[in-house]
Design an enzyme around this catalytic site. Structure first.
Site, PDB file in Angstrom:
ATOM      1  N   GLY A   9       0.846  -1.183   0.000  1.00 18.19           N
ATOM      2  CA  GLY A   9       0.000   0.000   0.000  1.00 18.19           C
ATOM      3  C   GLY A   9       0.879   1.228   0.000  1.00 18.19           C
ATOM      4  O   GLY A   9       2.096   1.138   0.212  1.00 18.19           O
TER       5      GLY A   9
ATOM      6  N   GLN B 127       3.209   9.833   1.653  1.00 17.43           N
ATOM      7  CA  GLN B 127       4.470   9.169   1.301  1.00 17.43           C
ATOM      8  C   GLN B 127       5.017   9.630  -0.050  1.00 17.43           C
ATOM      9  O   GLN B 127       6.185   9.406  -0.343  1.00 17.43           O
ATOM     10  CB  GLN B 127       4.298   7.645   1.276  1.00 17.43           C
ATOM     11  CG  GLN B 127       4.015   7.048   2.644  1.00 17.43           C
ATOM     12  CD  GLN B 127       3.938   5.544   2.569  1.00 17.43           C
ATOM     13  OE1 GLN B 127       2.892   4.989   2.302  1.00 17.43           O
ATOM     14  NE2 GLN B 127       5.072   4.873   2.785  1.00 17.43           N
TER      15      GLN B 127
ATOM     16  N   CYS C 224       7.872  -0.602   5.754  1.00 18.90           N
ATOM     17  CA  CYS C 224       7.256   0.589   5.170  1.00 18.90           C
ATOM     18  C   CYS C 224       8.194   1.148   4.111  1.00 18.90           C
ATOM     19  O   CYS C 224       9.410   1.202   4.325  1.00 18.90           O
ATOM     20  CB  CYS C 224       7.029   1.618   6.275  1.00 18.90           C
ATOM     21  SG  CYS C 224       6.235   3.126   5.700  1.00 18.90           S
ATOM     22  N   LEU C 225       7.616   1.555   2.996  1.00 22.37           N
ATOM     23  CA  LEU C 225       8.444   2.138   1.929  1.00 22.37           C
ATOM     24  C   LEU C 225       9.137   3.409   2.406  1.00 22.37           C
ATOM     25  O   LEU C 225      10.154   3.806   1.841  1.00 22.37           O
ATOM     26  CB  LEU C 225       7.578   2.439   0.699  1.00 22.37           C
ATOM     27  CG  LEU C 225       6.921   1.212   0.044  1.00 22.37           C
ATOM     28  CD1 LEU C 225       6.015   1.647  -1.096  1.00 22.37           C
ATOM     29  CD2 LEU C 225       7.964   0.222  -0.434  1.00 22.37           C
TER      30      LEU C 225
ATOM     31  N   HIS D 235      -2.197   0.233   8.765  1.00 26.06           N
ATOM     32  CA  HIS D 235      -0.883   0.847   8.526  1.00 26.06           C
ATOM     33  C   HIS D 235      -1.017   2.049   7.585  1.00 26.06           C
ATOM     34  O   HIS D 235      -0.460   3.119   7.842  1.00 26.06           O
ATOM     35  CB  HIS D 235       0.062  -0.223   7.948  1.00 26.06           C
ATOM     36  CG  HIS D 235       1.410   0.280   7.549  1.00 26.06           C
ATOM     37  ND1 HIS D 235       2.580  -0.186   8.124  1.00 26.06           N
ATOM     38  CD2 HIS D 235       1.802   1.197   6.622  1.00 26.06           C
ATOM     39  CE1 HIS D 235       3.614   0.442   7.580  1.00 26.06           C
ATOM     40  NE2 HIS D 235       3.167   1.280   6.657  1.00 26.06           N
ATOM     41  N   GLU D 236      -1.795   1.862   6.504  1.00 24.83           N
ATOM     42  CA  GLU D 236      -1.937   2.961   5.528  1.00 24.83           C
ATOM     43  C   GLU D 236      -2.718   4.137   6.132  1.00 24.83           C
ATOM     44  O   GLU D 236      -2.359   5.296   5.915  1.00 24.83           O
ATOM     45  CB  GLU D 236      -2.605   2.467   4.249  1.00 24.83           C
ATOM     46  CG  GLU D 236      -1.826   1.403   3.484  1.00 24.83           C
ATOM     47  CD  GLU D 236      -0.351   1.725   3.298  1.00 24.83           C
ATOM     48  OE1 GLU D 236       0.017   2.902   3.129  1.00 24.83           O
ATOM     49  OE2 GLU D 236       0.463   0.783   3.332  1.00 24.83           O
TER      50      GLU D 236
ATOM     51  N   HIS E 283      -0.679   6.440   8.244  1.00 23.16           N
ATOM     52  CA  HIS E 283       0.110   7.447   7.517  1.00 23.16           C
ATOM     53  C   HIS E 283      -0.650   8.768   7.378  1.00 23.16           C
ATOM     54  O   HIS E 283      -0.047   9.836   7.359  1.00 23.16           O
ATOM     55  CB  HIS E 283       0.454   6.946   6.109  1.00 23.16           C
ATOM     56  CG  HIS E 283       1.658   6.048   6.060  1.00 23.16           C
ATOM     57  ND1 HIS E 283       2.915   6.455   6.442  1.00 23.16           N
ATOM     58  CD2 HIS E 283       1.799   4.772   5.645  1.00 23.16           C
ATOM     59  CE1 HIS E 283       3.783   5.464   6.266  1.00 23.16           C
ATOM     60  NE2 HIS E 283       3.127   4.415   5.792  1.00 23.16           N
TER      61      HIS E 283
HETATM   62 NI    NI Z   1       4.067   2.641   5.300  1.00 24.12          NI
END
Ligand code: NI
Length: 199
Positions: A49, A54, A111-112, A153-154, A157
């Site tokens: 995701g 991000q 996480c990216l 998680h998303e 953010h």
């Molecule tokens: Ni993340």
């Protein structure tokens, strides 16, 4: 479509509460392009995701998709889902009380925006989500198990929260060490499934 640059932990855009997207802005070329770019950037980076902050856009949009993800083998498939202004409600546990094992899903998240690290995060295993899709239609569904971790998680953010804030103390580690030292059966644990399994 364009790949967007991914913000890394330490960038202030990841630490602010993202603003609601005005529903009338959803149909604009700019926002539709942002959504396309988020999908492309997520797929290119191998994410499950990605949230708009991000990619340096502080608005409440997140996209999710899992198809045999190379970064998270074992995650169930999630069809491509675009969430605009999502509102998430835990359907298990009570605020302030520790989560019962059977109500929890525990996963070593990454996480990216926190490249190269994993950490164990325990979350409610069932949540409901209401949101708009990319066409402005209302979505309402319940997510269960590991997919519930991904959507939480998303959505974190969008509130300026990273998984490293929620990781259990002592569990943050580098990806190589994670792959070497955390057995497969401990990487993702759905307490709800375990409770139903007499073995
Ligand atoms: Ni993340």
């Amino acid at each position: 479509m364009t790949l967007r640059k991914i913000a890394r932990a330490g960038h202030p855009v990841l630490r602010q509460r993202a603003g609601e997207l005005q529903p009338e802005a959803l149909a604009t070329a700019e926002v539709q392009r942002l959504i396309d770019d988020m999908v492309e950037t997520m797929r290119d980076a191998g994410g499950a995701g990605i949230a708009a902050p991000q990619v340096h856009e502080p608005v409440r949009i997140a996209v999710l998709e899992v198809r045999a993800n190379r970064r998270y083998p074992g995650l169930p498939s999630i069809p491509l889902t675009v969430l605009v202004n999502p509102v998430l409600t835990a359907l298990v546990g009570s605020p302030g009380a520790p989560l019962d094992e059977r109500d929890a899903v525990t996963m070593y998240e990454g996480c990216l925006s926190v490249p190269g690290l994993r950490g164990r995060v325990r979350r409610p295993r069932r949540v409901s989500v209401t949101a708009l899709d990319r066409h402005g239609h209302e979505l309402r569904f319940a997510w269960e198990g590991l997919a519930s971790s991904v959507v939480q998680h998303e959505c974190d953010h969008l509130d300026g929260v990273l998984f490293i804030d929620r990781a259990e103390p002592g569990t943050l580690m580098f990806l190589d060490e994670y792959e070497q030292h955390v057995p497969l059966e401990e990487r993702m644990i759905d307490g709800g499934l375990r409770a139903r399994d007499p073995g």
